[in-house]
Write a protein that holds these residues in place. Structure first.
Motif, PDB file in Angstrom:
ATOM      1  N   LEU A 168      15.095 -37.964 -34.392  1.00 57.95           N
ATOM      2  CA  LEU A 168      14.932 -37.141 -32.919  1.00 57.95           C
ATOM      3  C   LEU A 168      13.462 -37.103 -32.591  1.00 57.95           C
ATOM      4  O   LEU A 168      12.692 -36.321 -33.409  1.00 57.95           O
ATOM      5  CB  LEU A 168      15.491 -35.732 -32.969  1.00 57.95           C
ATOM      6  CG  LEU A 168      15.369 -34.926 -31.609  1.00 57.95           C
ATOM      7  CD1 LEU A 168      16.244 -35.940 -30.567  1.00 57.95           C
ATOM      8  CD2 LEU A 168      16.043 -33.655 -31.636  1.00 57.95           C
ATOM      9  N   ASN A 169      13.204 -37.770 -31.616  1.00 55.89           N
ATOM     10  CA  ASN A 169      11.626 -37.272 -31.096  1.00 55.89           C
ATOM     11  C   ASN A 169      11.526 -36.727 -29.822  1.00 55.89           C
ATOM     12  O   ASN A 169      12.443 -37.170 -28.953  1.00 55.89           O
ATOM     13  CB  ASN A 169      10.746 -38.788 -30.867  1.00 55.89           C
ATOM     14  CG  ASN A 169      10.912 -39.442 -32.318  1.00 55.89           C
ATOM     15  OD1 ASN A 169      10.488 -38.678 -33.178  1.00 55.89           O
ATOM     16  ND2 ASN A 169      11.044 -40.916 -32.483  1.00 55.89           N
ATOM     17  N   ILE A 170      10.880 -35.832 -29.451  1.00 55.24           N
ATOM     18  CA  ILE A 170      10.549 -35.217 -28.454  1.00 55.24           C
ATOM     19  C   ILE A 170       9.201 -35.154 -27.821  1.00 55.24           C
ATOM     20  O   ILE A 170       8.521 -34.662 -28.730  1.00 55.24           O
ATOM     21  CB  ILE A 170      11.281 -33.747 -28.406  1.00 55.24           C
ATOM     22  CG1 ILE A 170      12.784 -33.764 -28.914  1.00 55.24           C
ATOM     23  CG2 ILE A 170      10.917 -32.811 -26.904  1.00 55.24           C
ATOM     24  CD1 ILE A 170      13.263 -32.181 -28.871  1.00 55.24           C
ATOM     25  N   ASP A 171       8.898 -35.705 -26.814  1.00 54.34           N
ATOM     26  CA  ASP A 171       7.670 -35.873 -26.565  1.00 54.34           C
ATOM     27  C   ASP A 171       7.088 -35.424 -25.084  1.00 54.34           C
ATOM     28  O   ASP A 171       8.118 -35.370 -23.985  1.00 54.34           O
ATOM     29  CB  ASP A 171       7.297 -37.020 -26.291  1.00 54.34           C
ATOM     30  CG  ASP A 171       5.604 -37.441 -25.759  1.00 54.34           C
ATOM     31  OD1 ASP A 171       4.741 -36.535 -26.188  1.00 54.34           O
ATOM     32  OD2 ASP A 171       5.151 -38.576 -25.305  1.00 54.34           O
ATOM     33  N   ASP A 172       6.349 -34.388 -25.015  1.00 52.04           N
ATOM     34  CA  ASP A 172       6.110 -33.711 -23.620  1.00 52.04           C
ATOM     35  C   ASP A 172       4.466 -33.562 -23.407  1.00 52.04           C
ATOM     36  O   ASP A 172       3.785 -32.906 -24.056  1.00 52.04           O
ATOM     37  CB  ASP A 172       6.428 -32.197 -23.972  1.00 52.04           C
ATOM     38  CG  ASP A 172       6.181 -31.299 -22.665  1.00 52.04           C
ATOM     39  OD1 ASP A 172       5.799 -31.882 -21.578  1.00 52.04           O
ATOM     40  OD2 ASP A 172       6.735 -29.978 -22.417  1.00 52.04           O
TER      41      ASP A 172
ATOM     42  N   GLY B 270       2.985 -32.751 -20.446  1.00 54.84           N
ATOM     43  CA  GLY B 270       2.807 -31.640 -19.596  1.00 54.84           C
ATOM     44  C   GLY B 270       3.287 -31.973 -18.144  1.00 54.84           C
ATOM     45  O   GLY B 270       3.516 -31.039 -17.183  1.00 54.84           O
ATOM     46  N   SER B 271       3.720 -33.201 -17.891  1.00 56.05           N
ATOM     47  CA  SER B 271       4.234 -33.561 -16.607  1.00 56.05           C
ATOM     48  C   SER B 271       5.568 -34.377 -16.880  1.00 56.05           C
ATOM     49  O   SER B 271       6.377 -34.535 -15.895  1.00 56.05           O
ATOM     50  CB  SER B 271       3.493 -34.198 -15.629  1.00 56.05           C
ATOM     51  OG  SER B 271       2.930 -35.353 -16.287  1.00 56.05           O
ATOM     52  N   GLU B 272       5.663 -34.879 -17.919  1.00 56.52           N
ATOM     53  CA  GLU B 272       6.764 -35.959 -18.405  1.00 56.52           C
ATOM     54  C   GLU B 272       7.402 -35.692 -19.661  1.00 56.52           C
ATOM     55  O   GLU B 272       6.731 -35.477 -20.608  1.00 56.52           O
ATOM     56  CB  GLU B 272       6.102 -37.259 -18.381  1.00 56.52           C
ATOM     57  CG  GLU B 272       7.184 -38.608 -18.787  1.00 56.52           C
ATOM     58  CD  GLU B 272       6.525 -39.941 -18.735  1.00 56.52           C
ATOM     59  OE1 GLU B 272       7.649 -40.809 -19.049  1.00 56.52           O
ATOM     60  OE2 GLU B 272       5.486 -39.967 -18.581  1.00 56.52           O
ATOM     61  N   TYR B 273       8.684 -35.527 -19.648  1.00 52.83           N
ATOM     62  CA  TYR B 273       9.627 -35.040 -20.766  1.00 52.83           C
ATOM     63  C   TYR B 273      10.376 -36.246 -21.337  1.00 52.83           C
ATOM     64  O   TYR B 273      11.214 -36.734 -20.379  1.00 52.83           O
ATOM     65  CB  TYR B 273      10.302 -33.995 -20.487  1.00 52.83           C
ATOM     66  CG  TYR B 273      10.792 -33.037 -21.460  1.00 52.83           C
ATOM     67  CD1 TYR B 273      10.068 -32.158 -22.400  1.00 52.83           C
ATOM     68  CD2 TYR B 273      12.235 -33.109 -21.924  1.00 52.83           C
ATOM     69  CE1 TYR B 273      10.506 -31.638 -23.312  1.00 52.83           C
ATOM     70  CE2 TYR B 273      12.410 -32.262 -23.173  1.00 52.83           C
ATOM     71  CZ  TYR B 273      11.754 -31.614 -23.731  1.00 52.83           C
ATOM     72  OH  TYR B 273      12.275 -30.695 -24.744  1.00 52.83           O
ATOM     73  N   LYS B 274      10.136 -36.535 -22.492  1.00 53.37           N
ATOM     74  CA  LYS B 274      10.687 -37.870 -23.055  1.00 53.37           C
ATOM     75  C   LYS B 274      11.954 -37.253 -24.470  1.00 53.37           C
ATOM     76  O   LYS B 274      11.308 -36.390 -25.219  1.00 53.37           O
ATOM     77  CB  LYS B 274       9.955 -38.766 -23.631  1.00 53.37           C
ATOM     78  CG  LYS B 274       9.309 -39.370 -22.456  1.00 53.37           C
ATOM     79  CD  LYS B 274       8.678 -40.511 -22.969  1.00 53.37           C
ATOM     80  CE  LYS B 274       7.710 -41.281 -21.699  1.00 53.37           C
ATOM     81  NZ  LYS B 274       6.895 -42.509 -22.378  1.00 53.37           N
ATOM     82  N   ILE B 275      12.883 -37.685 -24.296  1.00 53.07           N
ATOM     83  CA  ILE B 275      13.612 -37.333 -25.594  1.00 53.07           C
ATOM     84  C   ILE B 275      14.271 -38.918 -26.126  1.00 53.07           C
ATOM     85  O   ILE B 275      14.793 -39.649 -25.206  1.00 53.07           O
ATOM     86  CB  ILE B 275      15.051 -36.439 -25.367  1.00 53.07           C
ATOM     87  CG1 ILE B 275      14.367 -34.944 -25.243  1.00 53.07           C
ATOM     88  CG2 ILE B 275      15.983 -36.532 -26.385  1.00 53.07           C
ATOM     89  CD1 ILE B 275      15.372 -34.114 -24.864  1.00 53.07           C
ATOM     90  N   ASN B 276      14.169 -39.129 -27.437  1.00 53.07           N
ATOM     91  CA  ASN B 276      14.765 -40.235 -28.093  1.00 53.07           C
ATOM     92  C   ASN B 276      15.435 -39.783 -29.300  1.00 53.07           C
ATOM     93  O   ASN B 276      14.670 -39.391 -30.249  1.00 53.07           O
ATOM     94  CB  ASN B 276      13.816 -41.416 -28.205  1.00 53.07           C
ATOM     95  CG  ASN B 276      14.191 -42.601 -28.835  1.00 53.07           C
ATOM     96  OD1 ASN B 276      13.363 -43.406 -29.265  1.00 53.07           O
ATOM     97  ND2 ASN B 276      15.494 -42.794 -28.475  1.00 53.07           N
ATOM     98  N   LEU B 277      16.738 -39.978 -29.317  1.00 50.42           N
ATOM     99  CA  LEU B 277      17.576 -39.887 -30.266  1.00 50.42           C
ATOM    100  C   LEU B 277      18.225 -41.115 -31.036  1.00 50.42           C
ATOM    101  O   LEU B 277      19.023 -41.808 -30.261  1.00 50.42           O
ATOM    102  CB  LEU B 277      18.735 -38.851 -30.070  1.00 50.42           C
ATOM    103  CG  LEU B 277      19.907 -38.571 -30.967  1.00 50.42           C
ATOM    104  CD1 LEU B 277      19.198 -37.984 -32.571  1.00 50.42           C
ATOM    105  CD2 LEU B 277      20.911 -37.772 -30.697  1.00 50.42           C
ATOM    106  N   LYS B 278      17.796 -41.525 -32.189  1.00 48.36           N
ATOM    107  CA  LYS B 278      18.574 -42.580 -32.784  1.00 48.36           C
ATOM    108  C   LYS B 278      19.410 -42.094 -33.887  1.00 48.36           C
ATOM    109  O   LYS B 278      19.048 -41.108 -34.820  1.00 48.36           O
ATOM    110  CB  LYS B 278      17.564 -43.422 -33.462  1.00 48.36           C
ATOM    111  CG  LYS B 278      16.586 -44.181 -32.640  1.00 48.36           C
ATOM    112  CD  LYS B 278      15.699 -45.278 -32.906  1.00 48.36           C
ATOM    113  CE  LYS B 278      14.909 -45.706 -31.985  1.00 48.36           C
ATOM    114  NZ  LYS B 278      14.078 -46.802 -32.614  1.00 48.36           N
ATOM    115  N   LEU B 279      20.758 -42.359 -33.606  1.00 48.26           N
ATOM    116  CA  LEU B 279      21.822 -41.829 -34.809  1.00 48.26           C
ATOM    117  C   LEU B 279      22.558 -42.983 -35.170  1.00 48.26           C
ATOM    118  O   LEU B 279      23.174 -43.468 -34.513  1.00 48.26           O
ATOM    119  CB  LEU B 279      22.687 -40.744 -33.966  1.00 48.26           C
ATOM    120  CG  LEU B 279      23.868 -40.183 -34.456  1.00 48.26           C
ATOM    121  CD1 LEU B 279      23.354 -39.227 -35.638  1.00 48.26           C
ATOM    122  CD2 LEU B 279      24.643 -39.294 -33.540  1.00 48.26           C
TER     123      LEU B 279
END
Length: 348
Positions: free
Chosen positions: A330-334, A336-345
């Motif tokens: 699980l990678n969560i990248d923020d 300051g104006s763009e929010y990204k979530i990438n879950l590899k399961l």
């Protein structure tokens, strides 16, 4: 009685395997040395060994380990002193002269040594007794170690099950509030989409309530539930065309924890500012690897997450740790104006 027999057949079945191996090698050794299996003598030896073994295993040792450390030390020392003293007292005298060769001694062949088939009290209580006690002590503590290991695993499983049950019961309510607000807004303007939104919301609520206590759910049902949620939000944000969704893969062939992905989708819609950029949701499944991506833009001043949102994300992380240990990334990248979530399961 039935439970005891079942325990003997399962938990301690390797006892009988070990006894069988010992008996087999004893018979082979006797045959190689004496040219005879000595069945009668070995029957006596192993019958006595098994009796002494299980008296020590089921009676003496369980009684001993229940005592305090001081009592254990006193009992052990007393037993050793008494045992060694009796062994010395009853020890048979050593022969003064070496025994004469037997009558059937053949210098050019194998010597057929005479052997007495009797097992006397000294053999029972000292030679066989020492073997039985040492053997029973070793297996007793090995069994206790294995039993404690099973108890620890059972307690850990029970703890994780309790934690998972609590997590499943903590349903984030803000989605339902948002959906009801959307219905309220649509009803004020008498939108033709109002009945459709009510019907979709009813389906989602039914899905949530029916799957609270399930172990796993079909991934296709989970994806369909997410699509229904996106449809409600699409109606809600119909003045924007910045909703992009992609779903690729054979979802019917796999199962997943219910509502595992929905929290991320909820938060994306809750904080997304569609005037600044698109909201992207991509789900790709290949060879059991689920690649789940979400990206949204937001206004920083409005992005202070509520306690419900934080708890929802933390609950999802805990579910992943409990249900898919070492099977997810699980990678969560923020920025300051763009929010990204990438879950590899990795799904089974």
């Amino acid at each position: 009685m039935t439970a005891f027999l079942r325990q003997i057949q399962t938990t301690y079945i390797y006892h009988w395997i070990i006894w069988s191996i010992l008996i087999f090698f004893k018979l082979i050794m006797d045959y190689s040395v004496f040219g005879n299996f000595l069945l009668l003598m070995n029957l006596k030896i192993f019958l006595v060994s098994i009796i002494l073994f299980y008296i020590n295993y089921y009676i003496a040792l369980p009684f001993l380990i229940k005592q305090s450390p001081k009592k254990i030390l006193i009992i052990t020392i007393s037993f050793v002193v008494i045992y060694v003293s009796l062994m010395i007292i009853f020890m048979p005298p050593f022969p003064k002269h070496p025994p004469f060769p037997p009558k059937d001694f053949n210098p050019n062949g194998r010597m057929m040594r005479p052997f007495h088939h009797d097992v006397n009290l000294y053999d029972i209580f000292f030679r066989i007794g020492i073997f039985s006690m040492i053997f029973s002590i070793l297996l007793f503590f090995v069994d206790k170690w294995m039993e404690n290991g099973k108890k620890i695993k059972a307690l850990e499983f029970e703890r994780q099950s309790s934690e998972l049950k609590i997590l499943r019961e903590q349903i984030n309510p803000h989605f339902f509030f948002n959906a009801l607000n959307s219905i309220y807004s649509l009803s004020i303007i008498q939108s033709k989409d109002t009945p459709r939104v009510i019907l979709i919301l009813s389906d989602i609520m039914r899905y949530v309530l029916n799957n609270k206590n399930m172990q796993k759910n079909n991934l296709n049902d989970e994806i369909n539930n997410i699509k229904k949620y996106i449809e409600i939000q699409s109606i809600r944000f119909n003045k924007f065309n910045n909703l992009n969704e992609e779903f690729n893969g054979n979802f019917e062939s796999y199962e997943i924890e219910p509502l595992l992905l929905l929290t991320f989708v909820e938060n994306a819609f809750k904080y997304a500012d569609l005037r600044k950029g698109a909201l992207d949701i991509k789900v790709h499944l290949e060879n059991g690897l689920l690649d789940f991506k979400i990206r949204n833009f937001y206004e920083k001043k409005n992005h202070e997450k509520s306690s419900d949102s934080k708890m929802g994300i933390e609950n999802t992380k805990m579910k992943l740790n409990l249900l898919y240990p070492e099977k997810y990334q699980l990678n969560i990248d923020d920025n300051g104006s763009e929010y990204k979530i990438n879950l590899k399961l990795q799904l089974n």
